[in-house]
Design an enzyme around this catalytic site. Structure first.
Site, short mmCIF file in Angstrom:
data_model
loop_
_atom_site.label_atom_id
_atom_site.label_comp_id
_atom_site.label_asym_id
_atom_site.label_seq_id
_atom_site.Cartn_x
_atom_site.Cartn_y
_atom_site.Cartn_z
N GLU A 43 -3.98 -4.39 9.66
CA GLU A 43 -3.45 -3.54 8.59
C GLU A 43 -2.72 -4.41 7.56
O GLU A 43 -1.70 -5.03 7.88
CB GLU A 43 -2.49 -2.51 9.21
CG GLU A 43 -1.70 -1.69 8.23
CD GLU A 43 -0.59 -0.88 8.91
OE1 GLU A 43 0.44 -0.62 8.25
OE2 GLU A 43 -0.73 -0.53 10.10
N THR A 73 1.42 0.97 4.61
CA THR A 73 2.49 1.30 3.64
C THR A 73 1.89 1.96 2.40
O THR A 73 2.24 1.64 1.27
CB THR A 73 3.32 0.05 3.26
OG1 THR A 73 3.50 -0.78 4.41
CG2 THR A 73 4.70 0.44 2.77
N LYS A 133 1.05 8.23 13.54
CA LYS A 133 1.91 7.05 13.62
C LYS A 133 3.36 7.48 13.88
O LYS A 133 3.97 8.15 13.05
CB LYS A 133 1.83 6.27 12.30
CG LYS A 133 2.78 5.08 12.23
CD LYS A 133 2.65 4.38 10.89
CE LYS A 133 3.72 3.33 10.69
NZ LYS A 133 3.57 2.58 9.46
#
Length: 215
Positions: A43, A73, A133
């Site tokens: 990621e 993000t 998440k």
């Protein structure tokens, strides 16, 4: 089918490397070290300078058998779309943004929004999110996974933040489908020690394998 395949690979590998770096050059070196250490789900966070360009370069350089490149993000659908166009195979966000989820669903791209409450978890599930998440994980501890799974046994959770070599097995045993690992994995980059990153990645892979076997 591509979306399902990516989700299955995240579940099978169970370790997502979260890359934060000071430059494009550093980020690419970190990715190569992580790949050598055996982690293939990567990621690239939007906090890295030139993150979208890095995603494009890495997506062109590697095929899905080597590594799977996603974006992290990601706060909004505009950024998600830019990352998808650059080749990101999955999108991760620190928060629950419904418009981002809808955008990713439109293009059949897996999305993992950050949640902290049962209400947020249910809302994400209603919009078709397969992996939630749990963020920040260090605000909870591994027991939060089983606590969430009480009312939501159908949900898949990926804790991120606060996952380290000492507790990664506890997160997996508590029921996490995968873990996101950032600074504990990439701290060698600050010293220019990319061999340390490779060795740390290998240790995480081994700990997760053992934990999954002993579940």
């Amino acid at each position: 089918m591509e979306r399902i395949k990516i989700i299955q690979q995240i579940a099978e590998n169970a370790v997502v490397a979260v890359i934060r770096a000071e430059s494009k050059e550093e980020a690419k070196k970190v990715v190569e070290a992580i790949k050598k250490g055996g982690i293939k789900i990567i990621e690239i966070t939007m906090t890295v300078p030139g993150a979208v360009d890095i995603i494009k370069e890495l997506s062109d350089a590697y095929n899905d058998d080597d590594v799977i490149i996603g974006a992290g993000t990601v706060f909004d659908p505009e950024t998600a779309r830019a990352c998808i166009l650059a080749g990101a195979k999955f999108i991760v966000s620190p928060s629950l943004n419904i418009e981002t989820i809808k955008l990713c669903n439109r293009y059949r791209i897996p999305v993992m929004p950050g949640i902290m409450t049962v209400t947020e978890a249910i809302q994400a599930l209603e919009y078709g999110v397969e992996i939630l998440k749990l963020f920040p994980g260090n605000s909870f501890g591994p027991s939060i996974v089983s606590a969430f799974k009480g009312p939501l046994p159908q949900a898949n959770f990926m804790p991120t933040g606060g996952v380290n070599l000492d507790n990664v097995k506890d997160w997996i045993k508590a029921g996490a489908i995968a873990v996101g690992i950032g600074s504990d994995l990439t701290k060698g980059a600050r010293l220019g020690d990319f061999k340390l990153i490779e060795e740390t990645a290998s240790k995480f892979v081994e700990e997760v394998k053992k934990a999954k076997k002993n579940k």
